[in-house]
Scaffold this motif. Sequence first.
Motif, PDB file in Angstrom:
ATOM      1  N   ALA A 213      26.951  68.611 -38.348  1.00 60.12           N
ATOM      2  CA  ALA A 213      27.113  69.100 -36.980  1.00 60.12           C
ATOM      3  C   ALA A 213      28.574  69.453 -36.705  1.00 60.12           C
ATOM      4  O   ALA A 213      28.881  70.468 -36.070  1.00 60.12           O
ATOM      5  N   ILE A 214      29.485  68.606 -37.205  1.00 58.35           N
ATOM      6  CA  ILE A 214      30.917  68.891 -37.029  1.00 58.35           C
ATOM      7  C   ILE A 214      31.310  70.158 -37.770  1.00 58.35           C
ATOM      8  O   ILE A 214      32.032  71.020 -37.231  1.00 58.35           O
ATOM      9  N   ILE A 215      30.830  70.299 -39.012  1.00 53.40           N
ATOM     10  CA  ILE A 215      31.161  71.497 -39.796  1.00 53.40           C
ATOM     11  C   ILE A 215      30.598  72.738 -39.123  1.00 53.40           C
ATOM     12  O   ILE A 215      31.266  73.781 -39.042  1.00 53.40           O
ATOM     13  N   ASP A 216      29.375  72.628 -38.614  1.00 52.90           N
ATOM     14  CA  ASP A 216      28.733  73.776 -37.967  1.00 52.90           C
ATOM     15  C   ASP A 216      29.501  74.209 -36.727  1.00 52.90           C
ATOM     16  O   ASP A 216      29.609  75.403 -36.435  1.00 52.90           O
ATOM     17  N   MET A 217      30.050  73.249 -36.010  1.00 51.95           N
ATOM     18  CA  MET A 217      30.788  73.570 -34.791  1.00 51.95           C
ATOM     19  C   MET A 217      32.132  74.243 -35.093  1.00 51.95           C
ATOM     20  O   MET A 217      32.745  74.847 -34.207  1.00 51.95           O
ATOM     21  N   SER A 218      32.609  74.139 -36.351  1.00 51.21           N
ATOM     22  CA  SER A 218      33.897  74.753 -36.715  1.00 51.21           C
ATOM     23  C   SER A 218      33.730  76.056 -37.483  1.00 51.21           C
ATOM     24  O   SER A 218      34.701  76.556 -38.053  1.00 51.21           O
ATOM     25  N   ARG A 219      32.503  76.596 -37.503  1.00 50.55           N
ATOM     26  CA  ARG A 219      32.249  77.830 -38.263  1.00 50.55           C
ATOM     27  C   ARG A 219      33.113  78.990 -37.789  1.00 50.55           C
ATOM     28  O   ARG A 219      33.509  79.853 -38.580  1.00 50.55           O
ATOM     29  N   ALA A 220      33.412  79.020 -36.507  1.00 50.76           N
ATOM     30  CA  ALA A 220      34.131  80.170 -35.951  1.00 50.76           C
ATOM     31  C   ALA A 220      35.614  80.171 -36.307  1.00 50.76           C
ATOM     32  O   ALA A 220      36.295  81.176 -36.104  1.00 50.76           O
ATOM     33  N   THR A 221      36.126  79.064 -36.808  1.00 48.44           N
ATOM     34  CA  THR A 221      37.548  78.985 -37.141  1.00 48.44           C
ATOM     35  C   THR A 221      37.731  78.795 -38.643  1.00 48.44           C
ATOM     36  O   THR A 221      36.866  78.254 -39.319  1.00 48.44           O
ATOM     37  N   SER A 222      38.896  79.255 -39.126  1.00 46.91           N
ATOM     38  CA  SER A 222      39.196  79.122 -40.555  1.00 46.91           C
ATOM     39  C   SER A 222      39.926  77.819 -40.809  1.00 46.91           C
ATOM     40  O   SER A 222      40.422  77.161 -39.897  1.00 46.91           O
ATOM     41  N   GLY A 223      39.984  77.431 -42.079  1.00 45.69           N
ATOM     42  CA  GLY A 223      40.738  76.253 -42.460  1.00 45.69           C
ATOM     43  C   GLY A 223      40.069  74.958 -42.041  1.00 45.69           C
ATOM     44  O   GLY A 223      38.888  74.921 -41.690  1.00 45.69           O
ATOM     45  N   ILE A 224      40.853  73.893 -42.068  1.00 50.16           N
ATOM     46  CA  ILE A 224      40.297  72.563 -41.792  1.00 50.16           C
ATOM     47  C   ILE A 224      40.989  71.865 -40.620  1.00 50.16           C
ATOM     48  O   ILE A 224      40.772  70.672 -40.392  1.00 50.16           O
ATOM     49  N   ARG A 225      41.813  72.579 -39.874  1.00 50.74           N
ATOM     50  CA  ARG A 225      42.499  71.927 -38.761  1.00 50.74           C
ATOM     51  C   ARG A 225      41.529  71.447 -37.690  1.00 50.74           C
ATOM     52  O   ARG A 225      41.702  70.373 -37.110  1.00 50.74           O
ATOM     53  N   ASP A 226      40.489  72.242 -37.416  1.00 47.33           N
ATOM     54  CA  ASP A 226      39.489  71.812 -36.442  1.00 47.33           C
ATOM     55  C   ASP A 226      38.766  70.556 -36.924  1.00 47.33           C
ATOM     56  O   ASP A 226      38.412  69.691 -36.110  1.00 47.33           O
ATOM     57  N   LEU A 227      38.565  70.465 -38.242  1.00 46.53           N
ATOM     58  CA  LEU A 227      37.916  69.272 -38.782  1.00 46.53           C
ATOM     59  C   LEU A 227      38.802  68.047 -38.583  1.00 46.53           C
ATOM     60  O   LEU A 227      38.313  66.955 -38.256  1.00 46.53           O
ATOM     61  N   GLU A 228      40.095  68.201 -38.780  1.00 47.55           N
ATOM     62  CA  GLU A 228      41.021  67.086 -38.599  1.00 47.55           C
ATOM     63  C   GLU A 228      41.050  66.638 -37.141  1.00 47.55           C
ATOM     64  O   GLU A 228      41.068  65.437 -36.841  1.00 47.55           O
ATOM     65  N   GLN A 229      41.045  67.603 -36.228  1.00 45.81           N
ATOM     66  CA  GLN A 229      41.037  67.259 -34.808  1.00 45.81           C
ATOM     67  C   GLN A 229      39.730  66.571 -34.410  1.00 45.81           C
ATOM     68  O   GLN A 229      39.731  65.608 -33.635  1.00 45.81           O
ATOM     69  N   ALA A 230      38.608  67.058 -34.965  1.00 44.29           N
ATOM     70  CA  ALA A 230      37.316  66.437 -34.671  1.00 44.29           C
ATOM     71  C   ALA A 230      37.277  65.005 -35.190  1.00 44.29           C
ATOM     72  O   ALA A 230      36.765  64.090 -34.520  1.00 44.29           O
ATOM     73  N   ALA A 231      37.816  64.780 -36.393  1.00 40.40           N
ATOM     74  CA  ALA A 231      37.845  63.437 -36.963  1.00 40.40           C
ATOM     75  C   ALA A 231      38.671  62.491 -36.099  1.00 40.40           C
ATOM     76  O   ALA A 231      38.286  61.337 -35.869  1.00 40.40           O
ATOM     77  N   GLU A 232      39.823  62.971 -35.605  1.00 38.43           N
ATOM     78  CA  GLU A 232      40.655  62.157 -34.713  1.00 38.43           C
ATOM     79  C   GLU A 232      39.898  61.795 -33.439  1.00 38.43           C
ATOM     80  O   GLU A 232      39.945  60.649 -32.976  1.00 38.43           O
ATOM     81  N   HIS A 233      39.164  62.770 -32.888  1.00 40.72           N
ATOM     82  CA  HIS A 233      38.418  62.547 -31.643  1.00 40.72           C
ATOM     83  C   HIS A 233      37.308  61.500 -31.855  1.00 40.72           C
ATOM     84  O   HIS A 233      37.164  60.559 -31.072  1.00 40.72           O
ATOM     85  N   VAL A 234      36.539  61.658 -32.909  1.00 42.83           N
ATOM     86  CA  VAL A 234      35.423  60.742 -33.174  1.00 42.83           C
ATOM     87  C   VAL A 234      35.946  59.332 -33.451  1.00 42.83           C
ATOM     88  O   VAL A 234      35.407  58.334 -32.934  1.00 42.83           O
ATOM     89  N   ALA A 235      37.010  59.201 -34.254  1.00 45.77           N
ATOM     90  CA  ALA A 235      37.559  57.886 -34.578  1.00 45.77           C
ATOM     91  C   ALA A 235      38.121  57.198 -33.342  1.00 45.77           C
ATOM     92  O   ALA A 235      37.938  55.983 -33.148  1.00 45.77           O
ATOM     93  N   ALA A 236      38.804  57.975 -32.488  1.00 44.33           N
ATOM     94  CA  ALA A 236      39.356  57.401 -31.261  1.00 44.33           C
ATOM     95  C   ALA A 236      38.232  56.910 -30.345  1.00 44.33           C
ATOM     96  O   ALA A 236      38.340  55.848 -29.717  1.00 44.33           O
ATOM     97  N   ASN A 237      37.139  57.671 -30.273  1.00 40.52           N
ATOM     98  CA  ASN A 237      35.992  57.257 -29.453  1.00 40.52           C
ATOM     99  C   ASN A 237      35.380  55.965 -29.998  1.00 40.52           C
ATOM    100  O   ASN A 237      35.021  55.056 -29.221  1.00 40.52           O
ATOM    101  N   ALA A 238      35.264  55.872 -31.326  1.00 45.43           N
ATOM    102  CA  ALA A 238      34.699  54.674 -31.940  1.00 45.43           C
ATOM    103  C   ALA A 238      35.564  53.453 -31.650  1.00 45.43           C
ATOM    104  O   ALA A 238      35.051  52.369 -31.308  1.00 45.43           O
TER     105      ALA A 238
END
Length: 495
Positions: free
Chosen positions: A447-472
Amino acid sequence: MPVFDFNAKPDEQVEVTVTYTTFDSNKKTADKDNPIIVISNKAGKLKHHSCGMFTSPTKGTAFTLDSDNGEDISEDILRIDSRFVSLVKWLGDSHVMVRLSGVVKGDEYWIYKMMETGIAVRGAKLAGENGFLQFMLNRLFQSEPPTNIEKDLDDIEDSDNMKLTSVQSIADFLTCAGNTLPENIRMWAKRNLAIAKSNEVTPEERRHALRALSIMFSIHWKNDYFEAIDPVEARRILDEELYGMEKVKQRIIETIIQINRTHTLPSYGLLLIGPAGTGKSQLAYAVAKILKMPWTTLEMSSINDPEQLTGSSRVYSNAKPGIIMETFEKAESSNLVFIINELDKASAGKGNGNPADVLLTLLDNLGFTDNYIECNIPTSGVYPIATANDKSQISAPLLSRFAVIELPDYSFEEKKAIFTNFVMPKVLKKIGLKPEEFTITEDGVEAIIDMSRATSGIRDLEQAAEHVAANALYRIEVEKISSVTYDAETIKTLL
């Protein structure tokens, strides 16, 4: 070999026998088996630590021991590392008291360390600034043996942060280490030192000359011989920085491995082209690590005037060197990896020319001249690595100076592997979450990967990981639960 005391009158020339021979060494430190100087110890008075003074070479080539009972004990210099001949001559001429550390071997004393004692003899003064001797030793250890030692006869402390800022210290540096400088820089330094000492020029001109000398002498002027690289180690370093992209890594190693045969840098730099977030900068840093060279960055997106790169003329009171010269000074080395970020975003500036075109002289390895320094800087030890998003925005002359490597965007599966194996574990460690406290399901990752389809690279993935970890972490600390699990539905709600 005989030398003469040229301070004497012509009819009073006194021949003095030089007692030592020189040897060449490229070792970066000295120890008990690799000395700087070997002197005789026939009197047996030299111990592990000995204080005294080198006799001026115009009066003899010896070390006079500082004896407690006033006894005059002098021992001949037998052998000396050719890099340090001028330094020892300067110590003798300046009557500088030194503390030696060495080891006694038979009737010889092998010196591997020298310290200034702070004691001035006959009103003599050290080179203006504390730590000068240690600075000189460190610089000379980093240099290569001089090609013509005769021509220049006319535990190291943390001293290399020292800056030569006084006329006296700069003059002494030129005396002690002038033969370690490229010939054109040595001649340039003598001219500028004359200006800095002159009373016939304005104070502004003296200030500019002194500043330029201080900048140039802060740089280690190294030769252009480079050690072979280990392709296995090179691949390991690249794998640490970037997941996948096998062809890109292979191309990089193919470009730089020619060092193994030529021991010189490749004729072409690297131009890494690809979408934002694909790891271009990380690859550039990895190459610097492989080459074991210091690196510095140049942000072309923030440069809108060529003068920012080339510096301003000394005719202006507020003149200063350009960014390129400042990067050499910051790196303190003539051999460095020059990382030129966002080469495609270099603008045409204010009508004074294209800043990107200034780089052509740097890339051609023919030397670079800064308007403030006014001296041709050797660039054979500079390896450029540029990054860009859009190749079409780079001029043909610049492109021809690089081996162009295009980085594709990551596929869905590659992003999934990067997120699972690298990004998420790194974030969890950083934030302090234990593995048993956090779980994300496979469909949650997708789901996270699918939500970042519109952007290149992995920066969106890093930001998503930070968000999910902070929520946890928030839920564990506030809601007092032992673990948190994220699936696709939870991810979509959260992000």
